[in-house]
Write a protein that holds these residues in place. Structure first.
Motif, short mmCIF file in Angstrom:
data_model
loop_
_atom_site.label_atom_id
_atom_site.label_comp_id
_atom_site.label_asym_id
_atom_site.label_seq_id
_atom_site.Cartn_x
_atom_site.Cartn_y
_atom_site.Cartn_z
N THR A 86 0.81 -1.21 0.00
CA THR A 86 0.00 0.00 0.00
C THR A 86 0.85 1.27 0.00
O THR A 86 2.00 1.27 0.43
CB THR A 86 -0.94 0.06 1.22
OG1 THR A 86 -0.15 0.06 2.41
CG2 THR A 86 -1.93 -1.09 1.24
N LEU A 96 -3.85 3.43 -0.75
CA LEU A 96 -4.06 2.85 -2.06
C LEU A 96 -3.23 1.58 -2.17
O LEU A 96 -2.05 1.58 -1.81
CB LEU A 96 -3.63 3.83 -3.16
CG LEU A 96 -4.26 5.21 -3.15
CD1 LEU A 96 -3.57 6.11 -4.17
CD2 LEU A 96 -5.73 5.12 -3.44
N TYR A 98 -1.23 -1.21 -4.43
CA TYR A 98 -0.54 -1.10 -5.71
C TYR A 98 0.10 -2.42 -6.09
O TYR A 98 0.39 -3.27 -5.25
CB TYR A 98 0.52 0.00 -5.67
CG TYR A 98 1.73 -0.35 -4.84
CD1 TYR A 98 2.83 -0.97 -5.41
CD2 TYR A 98 1.78 -0.08 -3.48
CE1 TYR A 98 3.94 -1.31 -4.64
CE2 TYR A 98 2.86 -0.42 -2.70
CZ TYR A 98 3.96 -1.03 -3.30
OH TYR A 98 5.05 -1.36 -2.54
N LEU A 107 -2.66 1.36 -9.37
CA LEU A 107 -3.09 1.81 -8.05
C LEU A 107 -4.58 1.54 -7.94
O LEU A 107 -5.33 1.81 -8.89
CB LEU A 107 -2.86 3.32 -7.89
CG LEU A 107 -1.43 3.82 -7.83
CD1 LEU A 107 -1.42 5.34 -7.80
CD2 LEU A 107 -0.73 3.26 -6.61
N LYS A 108 -5.00 1.03 -6.79
CA LYS A 108 -6.42 0.77 -6.57
C LYS A 108 -6.88 1.49 -5.32
O LYS A 108 -6.31 1.32 -4.25
CB LYS A 108 -6.67 -0.73 -6.44
CG LYS A 108 -6.45 -1.47 -7.73
CD LYS A 108 -6.83 -2.92 -7.63
CE LYS A 108 -6.58 -3.61 -8.96
NZ LYS A 108 -6.89 -5.02 -8.93
N HIS A 109 -7.92 2.29 -5.49
CA HIS A 109 -8.54 2.99 -4.38
C HIS A 109 -9.54 2.03 -3.74
O HIS A 109 -10.22 1.29 -4.44
CB HIS A 109 -9.26 4.25 -4.89
CG HIS A 109 -9.69 5.16 -3.81
ND1 HIS A 109 -10.83 4.95 -3.07
CD2 HIS A 109 -9.13 6.30 -3.34
CE1 HIS A 109 -10.97 5.93 -2.20
NE2 HIS A 109 -9.95 6.76 -2.34
N THR A 114 -9.49 2.66 -10.22
CA THR A 114 -8.21 2.05 -10.57
C THR A 114 -7.45 2.99 -11.49
O THR A 114 -8.04 3.57 -12.41
CB THR A 114 -8.42 0.69 -11.27
OG1 THR A 114 -9.17 -0.15 -10.40
CG2 THR A 114 -7.11 0.03 -11.60
#
Length: 135
Positions: A86, A96, A98, A107-109, A114
């Motif tokens: 993260t 986030l 990653y 990167l993913k919230h 994304t």
């Protein structure tokens, strides 16, 4: 015996290659990443201009944008922390997740957005820092 020595040498080289540049790497301090795709609620979000994320060596996270013929404009965000899975940026209120493969990062919230990024050599971290818009 020669085959055993050759096999051990090959294993050492392969292990070294994986350790230095393989899976599980973190974004390096001073690295700049260009956004290539953004997705929200399963749909691609159109990108206007070019957006950059910078993990500056001064410990701050910067965002920058280049739209048309306008000069590069950047903003200094909070300090960042990068863990094994993260990235946390002060003031963003969330971490986030990653993944990195070569020069590509995703990167993913936690709420579903994304961001696909590609590591770039220009602009540099110093160019982004100089482009910070004074408020």
């Amino acid at each position: 015996m020669k085959k055993l020595v050759s096999l051990m040498a090959l294993c050492t080289v392969l292990l070294g290659a994986v350790a230095l540049g393989g899976c599980g790497t973190k974004p390096a301090k001073g690295s700049v990443w260009k956004m290539t795709k953004a997705t929200a609620e399963g749909k691609t979000v159109p990108l206007e201009g070019v957006s950059y994320y910078c993990f500056h060596s001064d410990g701050y996270f910067y965002t920058a944008a280049k739209v048309g013929k306008l000069p590069l404009a950047a903003s200094k965000n909070g300090k960042y922390t990068i863990n094994a899975k993260t990235i946390t940026i002060e003031g963003w209120g969330t971490a986030l997740s990653y993944t990195i493969k070569g020069n590509k990062m995703t990167l993913k919230h936690p709420e579903g957005a994304t961001y696909e990024l590609e590591k770039v050599s220009a602009p540099t971290e110093d160019e982004i820092k100089k482009a910070v818009v004074k408020q």
